[in-house]
Design an enzyme around this catalytic site. Structure first.
Site, PDB file in Angstrom:
ATOM      1  N   ASN A 179      46.044  -7.799   8.612  1.00  0.00           N
ATOM      2  CA  ASN A 179      47.256  -8.562   8.885  1.00  0.00           C
ATOM      3  C   ASN A 179      47.061  -9.705   9.873  1.00  0.00           C
ATOM      4  O   ASN A 179      48.002 -10.468  10.107  1.00  0.00           O
ATOM      5  CB  ASN A 179      48.375  -7.623   9.329  1.00  0.00           C
ATOM      6  CG  ASN A 179      48.829  -6.738   8.169  1.00  0.00           C
ATOM      7  OD1 ASN A 179      48.451  -6.970   7.017  1.00  0.00           O
ATOM      8  ND2 ASN A 179      49.603  -5.718   8.475  1.00  0.00           N
ATOM      9  N   CYS A 192      58.568  -4.307  -2.688  1.00  0.00           N
ATOM     10  CA  CYS A 192      57.684  -3.205  -3.067  1.00  0.00           C
ATOM     11  C   CYS A 192      58.461  -1.925  -2.752  1.00  0.00           C
ATOM     12  O   CYS A 192      59.617  -1.964  -2.343  1.00  0.00           O
ATOM     13  CB  CYS A 192      56.369  -3.272  -2.294  1.00  0.00           C
ATOM     14  SG  CYS A 192      56.538  -2.964  -0.558  1.00  0.00           S
ATOM     15  N   ARG A 241      43.639  -2.002  -0.901  1.00  0.00           N
ATOM     16  CA  ARG A 241      44.202  -3.275  -0.434  1.00  0.00           C
ATOM     17  C   ARG A 241      43.970  -3.456   1.056  1.00  0.00           C
ATOM     18  O   ARG A 241      43.922  -4.566   1.567  1.00  0.00           O
ATOM     19  CB  ARG A 241      45.716  -3.332  -0.689  1.00  0.00           C
ATOM     20  CG  ARG A 241      46.094  -3.408  -2.141  1.00  0.00           C
ATOM     21  CD  ARG A 241      47.560  -3.658  -2.325  1.00  0.00           C
ATOM     22  NE  ARG A 241      48.010  -4.851  -1.604  1.00  0.00           N
ATOM     23  CZ  ARG A 241      49.248  -5.351  -1.718  1.00  0.00           C
ATOM     24  NH1 ARG A 241      50.134  -4.733  -2.474  1.00  0.00           N
ATOM     25  NH2 ARG A 241      49.593  -6.441  -1.071  1.00  0.00           N
TER      26      ARG A 241
HETATM   27  C1  EPZ Z   1      54.351  -7.659   7.952  1.00  0.00           C
HETATM   28  O1  EPZ Z   1      55.167  -7.650   6.795  1.00  0.00           O
HETATM   29  C2  EPZ Z   1      53.129  -6.825   7.598  1.00  0.00           C
HETATM   30  N1  EPZ Z   1      52.408  -7.434   6.494  1.00  0.00           N
HETATM   31  C3  EPZ Z   1      53.560  -5.410   7.218  1.00  0.00           C
HETATM   32  O2  EPZ Z   1      52.378  -4.638   6.962  1.00  0.00           O
HETATM   33  C4  EPZ Z   1      54.300  -4.796   8.400  1.00  0.00           C
HETATM   34  O3  EPZ Z   1      54.767  -3.516   8.031  1.00  0.00           O
HETATM   35  C5  EPZ Z   1      55.486  -5.696   8.791  1.00  0.00           C
HETATM   36  O4  EPZ Z   1      55.024  -7.042   9.061  1.00  0.00           O
HETATM   37  C6  EPZ Z   1      56.205  -5.184  10.027  1.00  0.00           C
HETATM   38  O5  EPZ Z   1      55.320  -5.095  11.095  1.00  0.00           O
HETATM   39  C7  EPZ Z   1      51.507  -8.413   6.752  1.00  0.00           C
HETATM   40  O6  EPZ Z   1      51.323  -8.816   7.883  1.00  0.00           O
HETATM   41  C8  EPZ Z   1      50.751  -8.964   5.571  1.00  0.00           C
HETATM   42  P1  EPZ Z   1      58.735  -8.513   8.378  1.00  0.00           P
HETATM   43  P2  EPZ Z   1      56.430  -8.680   6.697  1.00  0.00           P
HETATM   44  O7  EPZ Z   1      59.059  -9.870   7.876  1.00  0.00           O
HETATM   45  O8  EPZ Z   1      56.093  -9.948   7.350  1.00  0.00           O
HETATM   46  C9  EPZ Z   1      63.159  -8.045   6.604  1.00  0.00           C
HETATM   47  C10 EPZ Z   1      50.923  -3.323   5.688  1.00  0.00           C
HETATM   48  O9  EPZ Z   1      50.995  -2.137   5.348  1.00  0.00           O
HETATM   49  N2  EPZ Z   1      63.101  -9.466   6.233  1.00  0.00           N
HETATM   50  O10 EPZ Z   1      58.485  -8.318   9.837  1.00  0.00           O
HETATM   51  O11 EPZ Z   1      56.883  -8.699   5.286  1.00  0.00           O
HETATM   52  C11 EPZ Z   1      62.174  -7.200   5.823  1.00  0.00           C
HETATM   53  O12 EPZ Z   1      62.709  -6.841   4.570  1.00  0.00           O
HETATM   54  C12 EPZ Z   1      52.156  -4.183   5.622  1.00  0.00           C
HETATM   55  O13 EPZ Z   1      49.903  -3.871   6.129  1.00  0.00           O
HETATM   56  C13 EPZ Z   1      64.230 -10.064   5.659  1.00  0.00           C
HETATM   57  O14 EPZ Z   1      65.252  -9.415   5.456  1.00  0.00           O
HETATM   58  O15 EPZ Z   1      57.517  -7.893   7.574  1.00  0.00           O
HETATM   59  C14 EPZ Z   1      61.971  -6.006   6.741  1.00  0.00           C
HETATM   60  O16 EPZ Z   1      63.024  -5.073   6.533  1.00  0.00           O
HETATM   61  C15 EPZ Z   1      53.351  -3.435   5.052  1.00  0.00           C
HETATM   62  N3  EPZ Z   1      64.175 -11.379   5.309  1.00  0.00           N
HETATM   63  C16 EPZ Z   1      62.085  -6.621   8.136  1.00  0.00           C
HETATM   64  O17 EPZ Z   1      62.727  -7.888   7.958  1.00  0.00           O
HETATM   65  C17 EPZ Z   1      63.050 -12.147   5.529  1.00  0.00           C
HETATM   66  O18 EPZ Z   1      63.068 -13.359   5.204  1.00  0.00           O
HETATM   67  C18 EPZ Z   1      60.740  -6.858   8.825  1.00  0.00           C
HETATM   68  O19 EPZ Z   1      59.911  -7.538   7.896  1.00  0.00           O
HETATM   69  C19 EPZ Z   1      61.918 -11.519   6.122  1.00  0.00           C
HETATM   70  C20 EPZ Z   1      61.973 -10.184   6.462  1.00  0.00           C
END
Ligand code: EPZ
Length: 416
Positions: A23, A116, A397
């Site tokens: 990440n 997902c 992955r």
């Molecule tokens: C990153 O995902 C990581 N992925 C995730 O790791 C990690 O679980 C997550 O951050 C939280 O730490 C990578 O870095 C590639 P978020 P990301 O935006 O960026 C909501 C793994 O296993 N949201 O912080 O997608 C979202 O649905 C993966 O390595 C919106 O609603 O996470 C979630 O509920 C899994 N609208 C929350 O915010 C948006 O536009 C936090 O998501 C963006 C996010």
């Protein structure tokens, strides 16, 4: 088969090297698009998500070479402004290319990255914030096209913390006209690494690792060589495996300074951690658990990515425990699979109640996403008898050759 066969019950003992952070690698590889020249990224993990990102960069006109864990990206030839849908579908991290492509060539069309099983994972916050930086976005049924003659700075008061949105906006802001403020910004170590990479290339970023980022756009960035930090989630996964099997494992390169909450919970749940100069020795079952209540949250709280592996630790323990998931709305998908192995778990809203003393037994179980799949492997290591974890590709992955690493630590495990 796309599976792993594990005969449980062996204690894990020995040493394993912790790979580079998935990440951190992904946003840093995306950031190379901002730089007209060749960047060298060291310690990139040998995992399928990084290979997908490499292919995505090539499809946009970059030249990409890999030598072991060193990835060279020359973005001089960047030309394309359309992302191949197969790569976007496979890897939602492709969305973090949007900010960089808008900054460099001013246009990008792509399909919406899918959700997902852990949640819908929309990108509304990304798009809303980019619009405030001067981006015209035309949304269609399956995707969008974004254009910006020149991005301009903005004060972005986000409604909640998002790792991906923070990363995307940093990449959009470093070459924009004027100053961008992002608040609250994500504070994850992976964001700090991205900022370090960009600062070494000449970006002006203040507040990395805090909730308030201030980015003063510059005219251009220069090619650099940067080493990706070790993966704190992979290290935490091996800690959970050691705690479930009761072994003694040295985690070489474990990024201890990024793992305070994880190490604190591991200690409360019965593990002993001995700190060395180049890693940590984990003694899986050292003392009785004194606390088995975990709440996930944004860094520096306990990471959501280790929620499933630590659920398994609780399921394999005498005391059981309770986990509250506050980041993703559907991150208990592993529970039905753990119940097939004899775990006694009840879900109520975003809280999982894990009964103690449920002797896990082998079963055929299905991985449905990356961290849940890794947690099923952890469960199988401590279960009595043989387990088969299917859909191994999810685990590949994010984990470098997990079968070889576990076998080297004494597990009875093989590809199936
Ligand atoms: C990153 O995902 C990581 N992925 C995730 O790791 C990690 O679980 C997550 O951050 C939280 O730490 C990578 O870095 C590639 P978020 P990301 O935006 O960026 C909501 C793994 O296993 N949201 O912080 O997608 C979202 O649905 C993966 O390595 C919106 O609603 O996470 C979630 O509920 C899994 N609208 C929350 O915010 C948006 O536009 C936090 O998501 C963006 C996010």
């Amino acid at each position: 088969m796309d599976a792993i066969r594990i005969y449980g019950g062996n204690c894990l003992n020995g040493q394993t090297r912790i790979q580079g952070s998935k990440n951190a690698s992904l946003p840093i590889l995306a950031a190379t698009l901002l730089i007209n020249g060749t960047c060298e990224i060291e310690n990139c993990p040998d995992i399928s998500d990084v290979y997908h990102m490499q292919r995505l960069l090539e499809s946009l006109g970059c030249s990409v070479e890999r030598e072991g864990t060193l990835v060279r990206v020359d973005a001089t030839g960047l030309s394309e402004c359309r992302m191949p849908s197969d790569s976007v579908g496979v890897m939602r991290s492709s969305v973090m290319l949007v900010g960089a492509l808008l900054a460099r060539i001013g246009s990008i069309c792509m399909e919406y990255p899918g959700g997902c099983v852990i949640g819908a994972r929309p990108i509304d916050l990304h798009l809303f914030s980019l619009r405030q930086m001067g981006v015209a976005i035309e949304e269609k049924e399956n995707g969008f096209c974004a254009k910006a003659a020149k991005l301009h700075g903005a004060t972005l008061m986000l409604p909640f913390v998002s790792v991906g949105a923070t990363e995307n906006l940093i990449l959009a802001a470093v070459l924009a006209d004027g100053v961008t403020v992002i608040e609250p910004a994500a504070r994850e170590p992976e964001i700090q690494a991205l900022c370090e990479f960009l600062q070494s290339a000449g970006a002006q970023i203040e507040g990395a690792g805090t909730e308030r980022l201030v980015i003063n756009g510059v005219k251009s960035l220069m090619p650099v060589r940067y080493r990706v930090p070790a993966d704190r989630i992979v290290a935490g996964t091996y800690i959970s495996a050691c705690m479930c099997t009761g072994g003694r494992v040295f985690l070489q390169n474990a990024p201890v300074h990024h793992m305070k909450s994880v190490l604190s919970y591991a200690d409360k749940m019965g593990a002993a951690i001995e700190y060395e100069s180049d890693g940590i020795l984990v003694i899986g079952k050292d003392h009785e658990s004194t606390c088995n209540i975990v709440t996930t949250g944004c860094y520096p709280a306990f990471p959501t990515d280790l929620q499933s592996p630590f659920m398994v630790v609780m399921a394999a323990s005498t005391a059981g425990g309770r986990i509250e998931e506050t980041v993703f709305e559907n991150r208990f998908r592993i529970v039905p699979e753990l119940r097939k192995m004899g775990a006694n778990i009840m879900i109520h809203g975003n809280v999982a109640y894990i009964g103690g003393d449920s002797k896990l037994h082998g079963a055929i179980v299905e991985a449905q996403e990356l961290r849940g799949g890794a947690a099923l492997v952890v469960a199988a290591l401590s279960a009595e008898g043989t387990s088969i974890v299917t859909n191994r590709h999810y685990i590949d992955r994010g984990y470098e050759d997990i079968v070889l690493s576990l076998r080297d630590l004494g597990a009875d495990v093989e590809l199936a």
